[in-house]
Design a protein around this motif. Structure first.
Motif, mmCIF file in Angstrom:
data_model
loop_
_atom_site.group_PDB
_atom_site.id
_atom_site.type_symbol
_atom_site.label_atom_id
_atom_site.label_comp_id
_atom_site.label_asym_id
_atom_site.label_seq_id
_atom_site.Cartn_x
_atom_site.Cartn_y
_atom_site.Cartn_z
ATOM 1 N N GLY A 8 0.820 -1.203 0.000
ATOM 2 C CA GLY A 8 0.000 0.000 0.000
ATOM 3 C C GLY A 8 0.855 1.254 0.000
ATOM 4 N N LEU A 19 -0.446 -4.796 -4.660
ATOM 5 C CA LEU A 19 -0.514 -5.342 -3.319
ATOM 6 C C LEU A 19 -0.139 -6.818 -3.339
ATOM 7 C CD1 LEU A 19 -3.899 -3.805 -2.061
ATOM 8 C CD2 LEU A 19 -1.614 -2.793 -2.044
ATOM 9 N N VAL A 116 -4.256 2.230 1.173
ATOM 10 C CA VAL A 116 -4.052 2.778 -0.157
ATOM 11 C C VAL A 116 -4.722 4.152 -0.198
ATOM 12 C CG1 VAL A 116 -4.598 2.543 -2.604
ATOM 13 C CG2 VAL A 116 -3.896 0.532 -1.271
#
Length: 120
Positions: A8, A19, A116
């Motif tokens: 992230g 990811l 994120v």
């Protein structure tokens, strides 16, 4: 079974992130693996899943932009996120169905979440 997520971070709109989530510990078998996300003030929602046979499923909001994949040797699931939008901002959680022995049923396991943030 422990899940360790990584990848992230902060990215500008239109950018990409990847990811990763590795499962470790006492694992007999792994079934579906997937990613979910939770934005501030919202419920956790499905992003994408992949079966042990490689069949994928995506939320409508990410179709065509995100790609889920898995490495069954490494017990790792990936989420390639392209063309990111500010509304993709959330904590992303990996999930897997797994059993710890041939006598136990599959259970749900969750990673710790990775943030994120997509700036406009």
């Amino acid at each position: 079974v422990q899940l360790q997520a990584s990848g992230g971070g902060l990215v500008q709109a239109g950018g990409s992130l990847r990811l990763s989530c590795a499962a470790s510990g006492r694992i007999f078998s792994i079934g579906d693996m997937g990613w979910y996300r939770q934005a501030p003030g919202k419920q956790r929602e499905l992003v994408a899943t992949v079966t042990s046979g490689g069949v994928t499923n995506y939320a409508d909001s990410v179709k065509g932009r995100f790609t889920i994949s898995r490495d069954s040797v490494k017990n790792t699931v990936y989420l390639q996120m392209n063309s990111l939008k500010p509304e993709d901002t959330a904590v992303y959680y990996c999930n897997t169905r797994a059993s710890t022995s041939w006598t136990t049923l599959m259970g749900d396991y969750w990673g710790q979440g990775t943030l994120v943030t997509v700036s406009s």
